[in-house]
Every structure is written in C-alpha cells, then in structure tokens.
Design a protein around this motif. Structure first.
Motif, PDB file in Angstrom:
ATOM      1  N   ARG A 154       0.846  -1.191   0.000  1.00  0.00           N
ATOM      2  CA  ARG A 154       0.000   0.000   0.000  1.00  0.00           C
ATOM      3  C   ARG A 154       0.886   1.247   0.000  1.00  0.00           C
ATOM      4  O   ARG A 154       1.079   1.889   1.035  1.00  0.00           O
TER       5      ARG A 154
ATOM      6  N   GLY B 264      -5.384  -3.988  -1.465  1.00  0.00           N
ATOM      7  CA  GLY B 264      -6.465  -3.082  -1.836  1.00  0.00           C
ATOM      8  C   GLY B 264      -6.019  -1.632  -1.879  1.00  0.00           C
ATOM      9  O   GLY B 264      -4.861  -1.322  -2.138  1.00  0.00           O
ATOM     10  N   TRP B 265      -6.947  -0.737  -1.614  1.00  0.00           N
ATOM     11  CA  TRP B 265      -6.657   0.701  -1.636  1.00  0.00           C
ATOM     12  C   TRP B 265      -7.361   1.349  -0.465  1.00  0.00           C
ATOM     13  O   TRP B 265      -8.529   1.079  -0.191  1.00  0.00           O
ATOM     14  N   HIS B 266      -6.666   2.254   0.218  1.00  0.00           N
ATOM     15  CA  HIS B 266      -7.224   2.839   1.434  1.00  0.00           C
ATOM     16  C   HIS B 266      -7.026   4.346   1.478  1.00  0.00           C
ATOM     17  O   HIS B 266      -6.845   4.932   2.543  1.00  0.00           O
TER      18      HIS B 266
ATOM     19  N   SER C  53     -13.029   1.747  -9.584  1.00  0.00           N
ATOM     20  CA  SER C  53     -12.041   2.831  -9.534  1.00  0.00           C
ATOM     21  C   SER C  53     -12.439   3.971 -10.454  1.00  0.00           C
ATOM     22  O   SER C  53     -12.386   5.151 -10.077  1.00  0.00           O
TER      23      SER C  53
ATOM     24  N   GLU D  45      -4.291  -1.049  -7.376  1.00  0.00           N
ATOM     25  CA  GLU D  45      -4.875   0.286  -7.321  1.00  0.00           C
ATOM     26  C   GLU D  45      -3.875   1.445  -7.358  1.00  0.00           C
ATOM     27  O   GLU D  45      -4.197   2.517  -7.874  1.00  0.00           O
TER      28      GLU D  45
ATOM     29  N   HIS E 200      -8.633   8.250   0.103  1.00  0.00           N
ATOM     30  CA  HIS E 200      -9.927   8.929   0.138  1.00  0.00           C
ATOM     31  C   HIS E 200     -10.055   9.801  -1.105  1.00  0.00           C
ATOM     32  O   HIS E 200      -9.151  10.582  -1.421  1.00  0.00           O
TER      33      HIS E 200
ATOM     34  N   THR F 128     -14.359   6.344  -0.203  1.00  0.00           N
ATOM     35  CA  THR F 128     -13.252   5.410  -0.311  1.00  0.00           C
ATOM     36  C   THR F 128     -13.783   4.083  -0.825  1.00  0.00           C
ATOM     37  O   THR F 128     -15.003   3.891  -0.926  1.00  0.00           O
ATOM     38  N   TYR F 129     -12.892   3.215  -1.202  1.00  0.00           N
ATOM     39  CA  TYR F 129     -13.274   1.883  -1.648  1.00  0.00           C
ATOM     40  C   TYR F 129     -12.104   0.960  -1.350  1.00  0.00           C
ATOM     41  O   TYR F 129     -10.976   1.408  -1.130  1.00  0.00           O
ATOM     42  N   ASP F 130     -12.366  -0.310  -1.346  1.00  0.00           N
ATOM     43  CA  ASP F 130     -11.314  -1.269  -1.007  1.00  0.00           C
ATOM     44  C   ASP F 130     -11.397  -2.449  -1.963  1.00  0.00           C
ATOM     45  O   ASP F 130     -12.051  -3.454  -1.696  1.00  0.00           O
TER      46      ASP F 130
END
Length: 583
Positions: free
Chosen positions: A72, A227-229, A357, A323, A231, A219-221
């Motif tokens: 990440r 994943g992606w964290h 995304s 991501e 905002h 946000t999305y995961d």
C-alpha cells in the motif's frame, strides 16, 4: 476463457481475448505504471501470464518483493518505485534496461516479438534519458543495452506530476476538474491518504477566495496486494461565473493544495480542445504526451481535454487491479486536469470490480443520462456526446435509446457541431480486431444509422494503438473527397462522418495495418511513418501524440501533434459548414 493460472495469490485467467483471431499488443499490466506496452501481438497479456512465463520461482520473488516494499504505497511516487524495483529491475541494480524489458517480451511472446518491440523500447528509453537530462544516454549504440536509473525516473515523475516527497498523508493530490450537470458548475475531485475535510476555496482574484464549498469523501477497497485505502474527495461548485478566470485551491484544515486556475466557457463561438486515448503512465510515452499537451496549453488556448478511454492500465489480468497505478496516473495528468475540464470515456481496461475505480475517481455529468458511462455536454459551439462501447448499445438498450434522444435534442437545437466519442473505433484500418471496425461490422450497423440520421460530424475513438483518420463516411462508403486549400485537406458541407482513431496516447504502438490501405482511410500512423496522401515524414516516425482541434461555428480544424517531435503537426484536416456564419 482459459484456465486459471499464475501465482496462487492472484488466481488470474490468462490468455483470454474477445476474439481468438485477434493480434493484440500489451506486454503486461504488472508494469503498466511504467511499461504499459502495446505492440501488435501483446495487447491483453495478464500478470498471471507473466508469472507463468517467468516461472514459479521468479513469481514468488516478485510477490515477496511487493510485500516487502509495502503493498500500500503512500504516494504515487512510492507506487512507481515499488513496481520498478520489484518487477522490471530483475538484476536489482537500480536501473531499468532495454535488455530487461525485452526479456519480459521474450518470456511472454517468444523471440519473434522481440524484434518488433526493440525499436520502440530503445526510443522510449532514449526519450526518458533525454528528459531526465542524462546526456550520456542520448546517443544509443546498437551494441549497448541502455537503461535509466530508478531514482532518475522517480525524480522525473516528481517534476512531471508536481509532487514532492514519498509520503503525502493529508496532502491533496491528483486534482481533477470535470464539468458538472448544470452550466456554470464544476466537479473538483482529489485524493488524500488521510480522512480529512473536503473543501474548495475559490474566487476571481489570485490568493483571495470569496467562496468556500464543502463536499463528500469516498473510499473503496478493491484490488490485489492490500487493496486501496485512500480517500477520494468530490466537491461540486455551482453558479460559477463563466468566461472568467477562476482561482482555487483544495484541501481542508491546515493542508491545502497549490493554487490552480481554470475558466468555464458559456455561449461562446469558439473552442480549442485536445483529445487522445490509451495512455498508460510513464513508459513508453504516456508522460511525454501529457508533457507536450501542457506545453501546448502554455503557447495557445487548450480549454478542454477529452480522453477516449483506457486511462491508466491498472489491471493485472482478467479480474484484478493494483490500485496504486490509478494514483500514478492521477498525479501524471494533474498539471492538465487541474486547469481545464478533463472529461473521460470508459474503456475496456476500466472494467475491473464493476468499474469501481473509474466510477469513484472520475465522476462525469450523469443527471440527464442516468449513467456515468454515457453522457453529453455543450461546450463552445460543440455538442459532445460520450457513449460507452463497453456496455450494451444495441437497438432497444437503455444506452441506445438515450443516444437517439440526445442526438435528436442536439439537432433540434441546431448546434453547429456534434462530436461523438467512444472507446472502440467504428472504422479503423489497424489489422488487430479488424472484423470489429471495418465496414459492415456490428458496431457500425447498430450505431451509424443514428449518426447519419442526426448528422454527427466527427467520431473520436481509441482502443487500437494507432492513429487513423478517415475521409467522411456514410454507411461504409466515402461520401466526400477533399479539396486542398493551402495544402490542407478540406471538406465542405460533408455528407458523412469523419472517424478519427487516436489510441496513440502513450502505450506501445501497433505496427500492422490492413494492406492495401482502404480507400476510406485518409492517413494512418503507428509504429511506422505516416501513411496516406501527402503524408508528412517527421524526424522521429513513432506515432505517439494527441489530436488538437480549433473550432468556430463554421470551421473545425484538426491537427495531429507528434509528442516526440516537439508537437510537430503530422496530419491535419478541416471541416467547413458554408451555411453558418464564422466568428
């Protein structure tokens, strides 16, 4: 299609294509942050394919490195460094070389693919070295395996994207401006890696802001390796004065972006805009195309950018994305996207996780259409209609019905120009997937009758990694041939639509075209010198670039700019409407 293969961590279907007779052109999405390759035989190779090709031991090393470096990354620059270090730099010497890139090509497609890739790899490394400022690598000998240092690429990324440091936290980044649903409205979005307020300060005087507008944070995961964290912040600013230079900054609390300016057009009779597709990020030329558009915008007005899809190539195969590549791309386009409306189309490489995304990061005006994937807007003397070639557009579908109603409304208002765009081309002489973009193909049979009925003047597309401009076409037949005025092909009161494929926005270029060149193809360009009547031959024949348009109520002037030849114009054409008063 195909069995799952590759490293167990990814479970990716490999070798799948929509048409098994296609000759595709992507090297591998695992290096799309810097090598979103696309030459004539590698287009849809996945990370799973790459892992299988290099073997289980090498696959394990890549995964271990990615996990060790941190899955990440805390900034786009960190994401770029992680990818470069873990996958491309196979000998861990801190540099990316021609030999390393060609070895990946060899693993994926065999020895025969190496020869067709070699020249483009060499040119891209030479351009990187020139932009980095390392004169020792400006002259490349055939016996040398040249490369660029990872640190130099990161420094170049900082200069191109305007970022500093390797951790950003609540620092706003990836600032993007889009048109809103109403005239005089804009949607401003950006990314942070801390949950901080979403605020835009804006005014008509530099450094002085008379409005402060708050918005939402999303946000999305999804995605592999953690994943992606981050905002995504979105703020809709409405009731803005049009035809006025506006100054703004984004952020909140004590963390603000630099100040940017933009101007919204309304009711004007002129427009200057740029368009391209299939960009990728750093290597081979995505960053270069961005750089040259930014250069052009400093020299003459560029008031809108339309990207026709396949934005960043974050996908790692049939199912998954990494991501942080979206972050790399968002930072890369910021110098353009923060200063003018940057409107995007959805391509096949945005499909992952139900387009999560794409939908979250790049909201487009959707109130009228009911879908973010197809929409329209007026800007200057042009009505733009963006369709999705990745969703159902057959007669009777929701999209088809909306396209027909939108075109009918535009024609009823007697707009001077209608420019339609979608990711996939309707007419293109690129040999890859030719059955899908030749006269008589299903796409043409389903949508072109609407274009003819309502008088669409120009259709813009990407998908094929080449450039191809047609003469005006009506139902598969050339409707108009040009007169040459001051050496420029000019079509007056054309009875058909000009179809322009501009998938040469940064990824590796296609090299195989239909031979002989069809009569409807006026000029084409890819991994070869331009072909067509009165074609110009630039010093560097590789066809990376973008289209630029100057439009009045009676005249649309198109130019294809070469990004490797300092924006030299390699193709141009003019459409004229004699019944309309010029500005």
């Amino acid at each position: 299609c195909g069995q799952q293969r590759g490293h167990a961590l990814f479970r990716i279907r490999g070798g799948c294509s929509q048409n098994r007779n296609m000759r595709w052109a992507v090297l591998t999405a695992i290096i799309t942050a810097f090598v979103a390759l696309s030459a004539s035989s590698w287009r849809h190779v996945s990370i799973g394919d790459a892992f299988e090709a290099v073997g289980a031991a090498r696959a394990g090393q890549v995964v271990e490195c990615l996990e060790r470096e941190g899955p990440r990354p805390t900034s786009p620059a960190a994401a770029l460094r992680t990818f470069l270090a873990c996958y491309a730099d196979s000998d861990s010497d801190g540099a990316i070389t021609e030999t390393e890139i060609l070895n990946i090509v060899r693993d994926l497609e065999g020895e025969s693919a190496v020869d067709s890739a070699r020249a483009q790899v060499r040119v891209m490394l030479k351009e990187l070295a020139r932009d980095i400022g390392d004169r020792r690598r400006n002259s490349i000998a055939a016996t040398v395996s040249p490369g660029v240092a990872i640190d130099d690429v990161i420094n170049l990324f900082h200069r191109s994207g305007g970022l500093v440091g390797t951790t950003l936290g609540d620092k706003p980044q990836q600032i993007h401006l889009a048109l809103g649903d109403d005239e005089g409205s804009a949607v401003i979005s950006w990314v942070t890696f801390s949950d901080v307020p979403s605020e835009v300060q804006i005014g008509t005087t530099a450094g002085s802001y008379d409005r402060s507008v708050s918005g939402e944070s999303l946000t999305y995961d999804v995605g592999i390796l953690g994943g992606w964290h981050g905002h995504v912040h979105r703020v809709t600013v409405d009731k803005l004065p049009t035809n006025t230079v506006l100054h703004y900054r984004v952020g909140g609390n004590d963390s603000w972006s630099s100040e940017f300016t933009f101007r919204l057009k309304s009711g004007e009779d002129t427009l200057s805009f740029a368009s391209y597709g299939d960009q990728g990020t750093f290597i081979p030329a995505g960053y270069k195309v961005c750089k040259m558009i930014h250069k052009l915008a400093k020299e003459k007005p560029v008031e809108l950018l339309l990207n026709v899809g396949d934005l960043c190539y974050a996908g790692t195969g049939a199912q998954y994305e990494w991501e942080p590549i979206w972050d790399v791309w968002g930072a890369l386009i910021e110098p353009i996207a923060a200063r003018m409306p940057y409107m995007v189309a959805v391509g096949n490489h945005e499909k992952y996780y139900n387009f999560t995304s794409y939908r979250t990061r790049y909201p487009m005006p959707s109130r009228e259409s009911g879908s973010q994937f197809w929409y329209s807007f007026d800007y200057g003397p042009v009505h733009f209609i963006q369709m999705s070639t990745e969703h159902d557009y057959a007669p009777g579908s929701e999209q088809y019905k909306w396209i027909e109603s939108d075109l009918a409304r535009a024609r009823a208002r007697d707009v001077p120009w209608i420019v339609m765009s979608g990711h996939r081309p309707m007419y293109c002489s690129d040999a890859a997937e030719y059955d899908s973009h030749r006269p008589g193909a299903p796409f043409q049979q389903q949508i072109e009758p609407l274009m003819r009925r309502y008088g669409v003047d120009l259709y813009l597309a990407g998908h094929m990694h080449s450039m191809d401009r047609t003469h005006p076409i009506a139902n598969g037949t050339v409707s108009d041939m040009p007169q040459y005025i001051d050496g420029i092909p000019t079509y007056t009161d054309a009875k058909g639509t000009v179809f322009l494929t501009i998938g040469n926005g940064g990824v590796f270029l296609d090299s195989k075209m239909i031979d002989p060149q069809p009569e409807w193809s006026a000029l084409r360009w890819g991994a070869f010198c331009p072909q067509g009547e009165n074609a110009k031959k630039p010093a560097n024949c590789f066809g990376w670039g973008f289209a630029h348009f100057d439009v009045t109520r009676s005249r649309l002037h198109y130019s294809m700019m070469s990004s490797l030849n300092d924006n030299e114009v390699v193709d141009e054409a003019v459409l004229v409407k004699s019944g309309r008063a010029s500005v």
